[in-house]
Scaffold this active site. Sequence first.
Site, PDB file in Angstrom:
ATOM      1  N   HIS A  98       0.705 -11.504   2.372  1.00 31.02           N
ATOM      2  CA  HIS A  98      -0.355 -10.797   1.639  1.00 31.02           C
ATOM      3  C   HIS A  98      -1.120 -11.720   0.683  1.00 31.02           C
ATOM      4  CE1 HIS A  98      -1.419  -6.483   0.179  1.00 31.02           C
ATOM      5  NE2 HIS A  98      -2.458  -7.289   0.032  1.00 31.02           N
TER       6      HIS A  98
ATOM      7  N   TYR B 251       0.837  -1.208   0.000  1.00 32.50           N
ATOM      8  CA  TYR B 251       0.000   0.000   0.000  1.00 32.50           C
ATOM      9  C   TYR B 251       0.873   1.260   0.000  1.00 32.50           C
ATOM     10  CZ  TYR B 251      -3.671  -3.277   1.530  1.00 32.50           C
ATOM     11  OH  TYR B 251      -4.534  -4.334   1.643  1.00 32.50           O
TER      12      TYR B 251
HETATM   13  N1  LIG Z   1      -5.595  -8.557   1.781  1.00 27.99           N
HETATM   14  C1  LIG Z   1      -5.915  -8.119   0.572  1.00 27.99           C
HETATM   15  O1  LIG Z   1      -5.546  -8.713  -0.450  1.00 27.99           O
HETATM   16  C2  LIG Z   1      -6.761  -6.889   0.440  1.00 27.99           C
HETATM   17  C3  LIG Z   1      -7.339  -6.569  -0.805  1.00 27.99           C
HETATM   18  C4  LIG Z   1      -8.142  -5.416  -0.865  1.00 27.99           C
HETATM   19  C5  LIG Z   1      -8.342  -4.634   0.276  1.00 27.99           C
HETATM   20  N2  LIG Z   1      -7.745  -4.972   1.467  1.00 27.99           N
HETATM   21  C6  LIG Z   1      -7.969  -4.185   2.712  1.00 27.99           C
HETATM   22  O2  LIG Z   1      -9.364  -4.049   2.909  1.00 27.99           O
HETATM   23  C7  LIG Z   1      -9.684  -2.656   3.062  1.00 27.99           C
HETATM   24  C8  LIG Z   1     -11.084  -2.364   2.603  1.00 27.99           C
HETATM   25  O3  LIG Z   1     -11.294  -2.806   1.286  1.00 27.99           O
HETATM   26  P1  LIG Z   1     -11.677  -1.805   0.090  1.00 27.99           P
HETATM   27  O4  LIG Z   1     -11.146  -0.443   0.372  1.00 27.99           O
HETATM   28  O5  LIG Z   1     -11.308  -2.504  -1.154  1.00 27.99           O
HETATM   29  O6  LIG Z   1     -13.271  -1.823   0.088  1.00 27.99           O
HETATM   30  P2  LIG Z   1     -14.457  -1.338   1.059  1.00 27.99           P
HETATM   31  O7  LIG Z   1     -13.958  -0.961   2.399  1.00 27.99           O
HETATM   32  O8  LIG Z   1     -15.479  -2.407   0.934  1.00 27.99           O
HETATM   33  O9  LIG Z   1     -15.012  -0.069   0.286  1.00 27.99           O
HETATM   34  C9  LIG Z   1     -14.361   1.161   0.311  1.00 27.99           C
HETATM   35  C10 LIG Z   1     -15.207   2.125  -0.523  1.00 27.99           C
HETATM   36  O10 LIG Z   1     -16.483   2.280   0.080  1.00 27.99           O
HETATM   37  C11 LIG Z   1     -16.727   3.649   0.375  1.00 27.99           C
HETATM   38  N3  LIG Z   1     -17.437   3.670   1.664  1.00 27.99           N
HETATM   39  C12 LIG Z   1     -16.920   3.410   2.891  1.00 27.99           C
HETATM   40  N4  LIG Z   1     -17.857   3.497   3.850  1.00 27.99           N
HETATM   41  C13 LIG Z   1     -19.018   3.820   3.216  1.00 27.99           C
HETATM   42  C14 LIG Z   1     -20.339   4.067   3.659  1.00 27.99           C
HETATM   43  N5  LIG Z   1     -20.656   4.001   4.959  1.00 27.99           N
HETATM   44  N6  LIG Z   1     -21.283   4.399   2.726  1.00 27.99           N
HETATM   45  C15 LIG Z   1     -20.971   4.450   1.406  1.00 27.99           C
HETATM   46  N7  LIG Z   1     -19.729   4.228   0.928  1.00 27.99           N
HETATM   47  C16 LIG Z   1     -18.752   3.915   1.830  1.00 27.99           C
HETATM   48  C17 LIG Z   1     -15.379   4.320   0.429  1.00 27.99           C
HETATM   49  O11 LIG Z   1     -15.474   5.658   0.000  1.00 27.99           O
HETATM   50  P3  LIG Z   1     -14.901   6.918   0.868  1.00 27.99           P
HETATM   51  O12 LIG Z   1     -13.479   6.611   1.267  1.00 27.99           O
HETATM   52  O13 LIG Z   1     -15.021   8.036  -0.099  1.00 27.99           O
HETATM   53  O14 LIG Z   1     -15.798   7.065   2.057  1.00 27.99           O
HETATM   54  C18 LIG Z   1     -14.599   3.494  -0.604  1.00 27.99           C
HETATM   55  O15 LIG Z   1     -14.840   3.985  -1.909  1.00 27.99           O
HETATM   56  C19 LIG Z   1      -8.583  -1.951   2.245  1.00 27.99           C
HETATM   57  O16 LIG Z   1      -8.490  -0.591   2.561  1.00 27.99           O
HETATM   58  C20 LIG Z   1      -7.384  -2.774   2.650  1.00 27.99           C
HETATM   59  O17 LIG Z   1      -6.934  -2.376   3.924  1.00 27.99           O
HETATM   60  C21 LIG Z   1      -6.973  -6.102   1.549  1.00 27.99           C
END
Ligand SMILES: NC(=O)c1ccc[n+]([C@@H]2O[C@H](COP(=O)([O-])OP(=O)(O)OC[C@H]3O[C@@H](n4cnc5c(N)ncnc54)[C@H](OP(=O)(O)O)[C@@H]3O)[C@@H](O)[C@H]2O)c1
Length: 280
Positions: free
Chosen positions: A110, A52
Amino acid sequence: MNSDITAYELGDATMLPAIGFGTYPLRGESGIVAMVGALETGYRLVDSAVNYGNETEVGEALRRSGLPRDQVRLTTKIAGRHHEHDLALTSLRDSAKRLGVERIDLALIHWPNPSRDLYLEAWQALLDAQRDALVVSVGVSNFTETHLRRIIDATGVTPVVNQIELHPYFPQERMRAVHAELGIRTEAWSPLGKGNAPYAETPVSGAARAHDVTPAQVILRWHVQLGSVPLPKSATPQRQRENLDVFGFALTEEEMAAITALGRPDGRLFGGDPDVHEEM
Ligand SMILES: NC(=O)c1ccc[n+]([C@@H]2O[C@H](COP(=O)([O-])OP(=O)(O)OC[C@H]3O[C@@H](n4cnc5c(N)ncnc54)[C@H](OP(=O)(O)O)[C@@H]3O)[C@@H](O)[C@H]2O)c1
């Protein structure tokens, strides 16, 4: 139902908050501001990774928050290009430096990257780092049942968590059952479904109306009742608060089942199959 659980005891007897904060792709000063906001809002588990490129920002946010070090669990992840034992150890030391901490609270592999077949080396490096007190808890991410059983059989040590893609379109019933059998806590990445969130689906929007909460809160509440630890990312203060505020209501068994039934064969987000997708 576990409506009042706000932290879980892991296999190594440490505690894991029931909801964490995702930090991808938060970077730079605006990223730090978002992370400080999350810590001030009450998040006590922060998810980061070498890939990241924001470990420095995570460490800076922790210091700016003024929170005692032992109240926040910082996670990072070893990248696929660092699976060789010594590279993995160096990666962990570099992560600790960038985070500005003596010990990493939770370190994960990861992706398994099975075509390279080096994840067992990375796992052994994690165990060495744990023995040397560089890492407190050790886990994995995107591991299938085969990968999990292999590292457990080889070392006798079970990862405390497996962080996998999990949201209503991809409810991962099989992997959750495997985790339950092995004593692994499920962490959920893209818990809301990222850009493809099922907010408008009837089981989600209907439950939101019934409980006077938002669709995102319904989905995060669904995670909590499944016993998985969602890691929602938001740069928006109001959403950060909303995403943590899911302990004042409970979904019925019918609502839970209807949301899980949104799962579909093409529900996985792009690139998410650990047997195919490799992340370096
Ligand atoms: N281990 C892995 O391979 C892997 C892969 C992918 C992700 N991750 C981890 O998982 C975390 C979360 O996954 P992600 O960022 O892909 O997806 P997510 O948390 O499911 O979705 C994030 C998106 O949703 C929006 N959002 C957040 N809260 C909201 C709400 N209450 N209402 C409406 N929209 C909302 C955010 O926008 P705003 O920011 O504009 O609010 C952002 O665009 C990552 O940040 C990372 O730490 C790990």
